[in-house]
Design a protein around this motif. Sequence first.
Motif, PDB file in Angstrom:
ATOM      1  N   SER A  11       3.099   5.430 101.271  1.00 62.39           N
ATOM      2  CA  SER A  11       3.818   4.179 101.023  1.00 62.39           C
ATOM      3  C   SER A  11       3.846   3.925  99.532  1.00 62.39           C
ATOM      4  O   SER A  11       2.818   4.044  98.866  1.00 62.39           O
ATOM      5  CB  SER A  11       3.113   3.008 101.711  1.00 62.39           C
ATOM      6  N   VAL A  12       5.013   3.531  99.030  1.00 60.52           N
ATOM      7  CA  VAL A  12       5.143   3.216  97.607  1.00 60.52           C
ATOM      8  C   VAL A  12       6.044   1.998  97.459  1.00 60.52           C
ATOM      9  O   VAL A  12       6.811   1.656  98.369  1.00 60.52           O
ATOM     10  CB  VAL A  12       5.736   4.389  96.786  1.00 60.52           C
ATOM     11  N   ARG A  13       5.973   1.392  96.273  1.00 61.86           N
ATOM     12  CA  ARG A  13       6.869   0.280  95.960  1.00 61.86           C
ATOM     13  C   ARG A  13       8.141   0.831  95.316  1.00 61.86           C
ATOM     14  O   ARG A  13       8.108   1.821  94.589  1.00 61.86           O
ATOM     15  CB  ARG A  13       6.194  -0.689  95.007  1.00 61.86           C
ATOM     16  N   GLU A  14       9.217   0.140  95.563  1.00 66.02           N
ATOM     17  CA  GLU A  14      10.500   0.518  94.968  1.00 66.02           C
ATOM     18  C   GLU A  14      10.356   0.572  93.455  1.00 66.02           C
ATOM     19  O   GLU A  14       9.753  -0.306  92.843  1.00 66.02           O
ATOM     20  CB  GLU A  14      11.556  -0.518  95.363  1.00 66.02           C
ATOM     21  N   GLY A  15      10.874   1.647  92.864  1.00 72.00           N
ATOM     22  CA  GLY A  15      10.797   1.821  91.422  1.00 72.00           C
ATOM     23  C   GLY A  15       9.635   2.682  90.972  1.00 72.00           C
ATOM     24  O   GLY A  15       9.656   3.237  89.864  1.00 72.00           O
ATOM     25  N   SER A  17       6.975   6.019  91.323  1.00 69.68           N
ATOM     26  CA  SER A  17       7.142   7.442  91.653  1.00 69.68           C
ATOM     27  C   SER A  17       6.394   7.750  92.945  1.00 69.68           C
ATOM     28  O   SER A  17       5.344   7.169  93.229  1.00 69.68           O
ATOM     29  CB  SER A  17       6.577   8.319  90.535  1.00 69.68           C
ATOM     30  N   SER A  18       6.953   8.678  93.708  1.00 74.75           N
ATOM     31  CA  SER A  18       6.295   9.161  94.926  1.00 74.75           C
ATOM     32  C   SER A  18       5.921  10.616  94.706  1.00 74.75           C
ATOM     33  O   SER A  18       6.702  11.371  94.123  1.00 74.75           O
ATOM     34  CB  SER A  18       7.258   9.110  96.114  1.00 74.75           C
ATOM     35  N   VAL A  19       4.752  10.973  95.166  1.00 79.22           N
ATOM     36  CA  VAL A  19       4.351  12.377  95.105  1.00 79.22           C
ATOM     37  C   VAL A  19       3.897  12.806  96.493  1.00 79.22           C
ATOM     38  O   VAL A  19       2.964  12.243  97.048  1.00 79.22           O
ATOM     39  CB  VAL A  19       3.217  12.621  94.091  1.00 79.22           C
ATOM     40  N   ILE A  20       4.578  13.792  97.029  1.00 81.97           N
ATOM     41  CA  ILE A  20       4.251  14.334  98.346  1.00 81.97           C
ATOM     42  C   ILE A  20       3.684  15.733  98.140  1.00 81.97           C
ATOM     43  O   ILE A  20       4.302  16.559  97.457  1.00 81.97           O
ATOM     44  CB  ILE A  20       5.495  14.387  99.248  1.00 81.97           C
ATOM     45  N   ASN A  21       2.516  15.958  98.704  1.00 79.67           N
ATOM     46  CA  ASN A  21       1.821  17.223  98.499  1.00 79.67           C
ATOM     47  C   ASN A  21       1.851  18.103  99.735  1.00 79.67           C
ATOM     48  O   ASN A  21       1.935  17.614 100.868  1.00 79.67           O
ATOM     49  CB  ASN A  21       0.368  16.960  98.113  1.00 79.67           C
ATOM     50  N   CYS A  22       1.741  19.396  99.494  1.00 78.63           N
ATOM     51  CA  CYS A  22       1.819  20.382 100.577  1.00 78.63           C
ATOM     52  C   CYS A  22       0.972  21.590 100.185  1.00 78.63           C
ATOM     53  O   CYS A  22       0.977  21.994  99.017  1.00 78.63           O
ATOM     54  CB  CYS A  22       3.285  20.772 100.763  1.00 78.63           C
ATOM     55  N   GLN A  59      17.542  16.103  88.868  1.00 77.80           N
ATOM     56  CA  GLN A  59      17.746  14.652  88.776  1.00 77.80           C
ATOM     57  C   GLN A  59      16.420  13.930  88.989  1.00 77.80           C
ATOM     58  O   GLN A  59      15.488  14.111  88.208  1.00 77.80           O
ATOM     59  CB  GLN A  59      18.843  14.211  89.743  1.00 77.80           C
ATOM     60  N   ARG A  60      16.285  13.137  90.042  1.00 83.62           N
ATOM     61  CA  ARG A  60      15.033  12.387  90.225  1.00 83.62           C
ATOM     62  C   ARG A  60      13.930  13.213  90.867  1.00 83.62           C
ATOM     63  O   ARG A  60      12.803  12.729  91.020  1.00 83.62           O
ATOM     64  CB  ARG A  60      15.294  11.152  91.093  1.00 83.62           C
ATOM     65  N   LEU A  61      14.233  14.427  91.263  1.00 84.05           N
ATOM     66  CA  LEU A  61      13.270  15.257  91.978  1.00 84.05           C
ATOM     67  C   LEU A  61      12.630  16.288  91.051  1.00 84.05           C
ATOM     68  O   LEU A  61      13.320  16.945  90.277  1.00 84.05           O
ATOM     69  CB  LEU A  61      13.965  16.006  93.123  1.00 84.05           C
ATOM     70  N   ALA A  77      11.125  10.383  91.331  1.00 79.26           N
ATOM     71  CA  ALA A  77      11.040   9.331  90.322  1.00 79.26           C
ATOM     72  C   ALA A  77      11.877   8.132  90.745  1.00 79.26           C
ATOM     73  O   ALA A  77      12.884   8.278  91.455  1.00 79.26           O
ATOM     74  CB  ALA A  77      11.537   9.868  88.980  1.00 79.26           C
ATOM     75  N   ASP A  78      11.433   6.931  90.308  1.00 76.09           N
ATOM     76  CA  ASP A  78      12.206   5.709  90.580  1.00 76.09           C
ATOM     77  C   ASP A  78      12.604   5.638  92.053  1.00 76.09           C
ATOM     78  O   ASP A  78      13.774   5.547  92.414  1.00 76.09           O
ATOM     79  CB  ASP A  78      13.453   5.686  89.688  1.00 76.09           C
ATOM     80  N   THR A  79      11.605   5.671  92.916  1.00 69.44           N
ATOM     81  CA  THR A  79      11.851   5.730  94.359  1.00 69.44           C
ATOM     82  C   THR A  79      12.617   4.498  94.828  1.00 69.44           C
ATOM     83  O   THR A  79      12.306   3.368  94.462  1.00 69.44           O
ATOM     84  CB  THR A  79      10.522   5.834  95.114  1.00 69.44           C
TER      85      THR A  79
END
Lengths: 110, 115
Positions: A11-15, A17-22, A59-61, A77-79
């Motif tokens: 869960s993140v707030r708008e704006g 960054s999100s990081v998803i790990n694998c 771009q944002r990825l 970035a900037d989710t």
Amino acid sequence: GEDVEQSLFLSVREGDSSVINCTYTDSSSTYLYWYKQEPGAGLQLLTYIFSNMDMKQDQRLTVLLNKKDKHLSLRIADTQTGDSAIYFCAESIRLGRLYFGRGTQLTVWP
Amino acid sequence: DVKVTQSSRYLVKRTGEKVFLECVQDMDHENMFWYRQDPGLGLRLIYFSYDVKMKEKGDIPEGYSVSREKKERFSLILESASTNQTSMYLCASNKAAGRTYNEQFFGPGTRLTVL
């Protein structure tokens, strides 16, 4: 090469960054993929990285690959709220078959 | 625009019925796949096919069979549907390849409910 692990929720707030790990297990994987699944839909390819690369930006990825640790990450970035979806990482080993992780449910709060 | 289509978006069947799920791709792909998706379990491969009339078991083939009579069409068959087969079913395809880039293209999914 059949055990791809990823956390189930983020869960993140708008704006922010999100990081998803694998993490993956087969060092012979040549391509690694990130797919996005919006509610009620099939999967769509988001981006991919070739195994001889460390980073790929689109771009944002941003995709980061650490082959030594067999670790892959996807940074958004900037989710935005429209990024809320399930994200799957997948590795390609042979014959066109992909091995998928369980998927990370990304929730973006306004 | 490349496309994988599935015959139904939603399907409701009764226990014991024979169920057919159809998938068609228009990209001349050699490989086709059937997955089921359940919350928390991700995508699990049921069956796949590398060519017409060829099939291979995936990770969870029990209770399912498949048919590939034409290159563009791959059918998933539930011989006698059971409630534990209630799930989202996803079809995918890609071209034959060794270790090269080989994106899988997915259909929109069929949500099957077995009562």
